[in-house]
Design a protein around this motif. Structure first.
Motif, PDB file in Angstrom:
ATOM      1  N   MET A 119       1.049  -1.228  -0.058  1.00 51.28           N
ATOM      2  CA  MET A 119      -0.108   0.000  -0.218  1.00 51.28           C
ATOM      3  C   MET A 119       0.766   1.127  -0.063  1.00 51.28           C
ATOM      4  SD  MET A 119      -3.299   0.627   2.301  1.00 51.28           S
ATOM      5  CE  MET A 119      -3.975   2.060   2.549  1.00 51.28           C
ATOM      6  N   PHE A 183     -10.611  -1.927   2.534  1.00 49.18           N
ATOM      7  CA  PHE A 183      -9.258  -1.933   2.058  1.00 49.18           C
ATOM      8  C   PHE A 183      -8.841  -1.650   0.565  1.00 49.18           C
ATOM      9  CE2 PHE A 183      -5.085  -3.873   0.614  1.00 49.18           C
ATOM     10  CZ  PHE A 183      -4.463  -3.794   1.624  1.00 49.18           C
ATOM     11  N   ARG A 186      -9.265   2.048   0.359  1.00 47.74           N
ATOM     12  CA  ARG A 186      -7.857   2.862   0.851  1.00 47.74           C
ATOM     13  C   ARG A 186      -6.611   2.682   0.063  1.00 47.74           C
ATOM     14  NH1 ARG A 186      -9.225   0.781   7.039  1.00 47.74           N
ATOM     15  NH2 ARG A 186      -9.755   2.594   8.114  1.00 47.74           N
ATOM     16  N   ARG A 187      -6.726   1.542  -0.520  1.00 49.34           N
ATOM     17  CA  ARG A 187      -5.438   1.178  -1.283  1.00 49.34           C
ATOM     18  C   ARG A 187      -5.518   2.261  -2.625  1.00 49.34           C
ATOM     19  NH1 ARG A 187      -4.811  -4.148  -4.004  1.00 49.34           N
ATOM     20  NH2 ARG A 187      -6.538  -3.543  -5.253  1.00 49.34           N
ATOM     21  N   MET A 189      -7.273   5.052  -2.667  1.00 45.85           N
ATOM     22  CA  MET A 189      -7.064   6.412  -2.386  1.00 45.85           C
ATOM     23  C   MET A 189      -5.679   6.525  -2.043  1.00 45.85           C
ATOM     24  SD  MET A 189      -9.922   8.372  -1.772  1.00 45.85           S
ATOM     25  CE  MET A 189      -9.380   9.656  -0.599  1.00 45.85           C
ATOM     26  N   ALA A 190      -4.866   5.729  -1.721  1.00 46.44           N
ATOM     27  CA  ALA A 190      -3.386   5.846  -1.568  1.00 46.44           C
ATOM     28  C   ALA A 190      -2.734   6.004  -2.817  1.00 46.44           C
ATOM     29  CB  ALA A 190      -2.670   4.776  -0.678  1.00 46.44           C
TER      30      ALA A 190
END
Lengths: 202, 150
Positions: A119, A183, A186-187, A189-190
């Motif tokens: 990530m 998850f 978020r990944r 977004m990152a």
């Protein structure tokens, strides 16, 4: 409360305004709307990504609030109670529009790829990062690139502060699906924020 | 190589969703797994970043206009609720209709009340004038006689 103080709506607390509004005081209710309307609208905007829907659903949320005001017993803050109402309306609207069907390609990608451990690390360092307002804008932009399904889970968890099981109940999915969607969101977004950061440094 | 399930456990650990025994298990792995620690750190940072930078937006309408629209919607909802609640008053309207009809029926019953010994028609048709039609219905069980004249 003496009537003379009732005219001083701007300095009254939310609790006091709610109490007055429960007695049918529309001016007190209007003051509550004035105080919280941007937050409620912003929450609808994050969910719907569409100004028209956000205005419509935020107004609908205020109508519902007026109708259900007597049910509000102050277990949470008035603002929290209002965001729950608007989020529920957004979830209903998304369900009605069956927007998740159009997301099958991305969901397939998520399912077939599984969740990866890697990530991108996104550091919130103001010295090398963006100004707060700019960062908010970038986060909004990145959230706009998520599917409704992924954004919904992220919003419910990060902004509404809901636990997995509560998200599962609200959205009508399993806890496992909540976890994998969260998850994935978020990944993504990152990754999006990393690429925005790269763009900026170029 | 850790499983997908463990990756999601790491996320649940960050989100405070694990019970004490699961948490201890994850912490044991974290102590010796740099990759897992990096993932946990990445998840924490992202979560913190998103939570503290919630996108803001302003209602694109004036205070007065926005409120007036809400007022209209509240009023419309109240009218709609009133309409829904009307079955009771609808029933009353029907009763208002029924009352005179029952009165007429009562007069008709009185007029055609069978005399002792007289034969009672169950359904009869008789037309003294060629265009006029009259019908009488009597139910002995209900003790009712209704007479129509067209």
């Amino acid at each position: 409360m003496p009537m003379s103080l009732k005219s001083d709506y701007p300095s009254a607390s939310d609790e006091q305004l709610v109490a007055w509004a429960k007695d049918g005081d529309t001016e007190a209710f209007e003051e509550l709307i004035h105080r919280h309307r941007d937050k409620i609208y912003a929450r609808a905007m994050i969910m719907m990504r569409n100004e028209g829907d956000a205005v419509d659903l935020s107004q609908e949320a205020w109508v519902k609030a007026w109708q259900r005001l007597r049910q509000f017993q102050g277990e949470s803050s008035f603002a929290t109670w209002m965001t729950r109402i608007v989020i529920n309306l957004c979830l209903d609207q998304i369900r009605r529009q069956k927007r998740t069907r159009a997301e099958s390609i991305e969901e397939l990608e998520e399912e077939s790829g599984g969740v990866e451990r890697q990530m991108p690390v996104v550091e919130n360092n103001p010295t090398e990062g963006l100004e707060t307002e700019e960062l908010r804008r970038r986060i909004d932009e990145a959230m706009g690139k998520l599917t409704d399904a992924h954004r919904t889970v992220l919003v419910l968890h990060e902004f509404e502060g809901l636990e997995y099981k509560e998200i599962a109940k609200r959205v009508g999915i399993s806890i496992g699906t909540v976890m994998s969607r969260l998850f994935y969101a978020r990944r993504r977004m990152a990754t999006l924020l990393q690429s925005l950061k790269r763009e900026r440094s170029e | 190589m850790k499983t997908t399930e463990f990756t999601l456990d790491l996320q649940a650990y960050v989100d405070g969703e694990l019970d004490a025994s699961h948490r201890a298990e994850v912490e044991r792995v974290l102590a010796s797994d740099a990759e897992a620690r990096a993932l946990v750190e990445g998840l924490r940072q992202l979560s913190e970043l998103v939570r503290t930078h919630e996108p803001l937006a302003r209602v694109p309408e004036s205070r007065e206009f926005y409120w007036s629209q809400i007022q209209r919607r509240i009023a419309a909802a109240e009218v709609a609720e009133g309409r829904e609640a009307r079955p009771a008053s609808g029933a009353l309207n029907w009763l208002r209709w029924l009352a005179p009809a029952l009165g007429v029926a009562a007069v008709a019953v009185f007029v055609v009340l069978p005399r002792p010994g007289a034969e009672t028609p169950t359904l009869a048709s008789n037309g003294p004038v060629e265009d006029a039609v009259s019908m009488t219905f009597r139910s002995d069980a209900d003790g009712v006689t209704i007479h129509w004249i067209n």
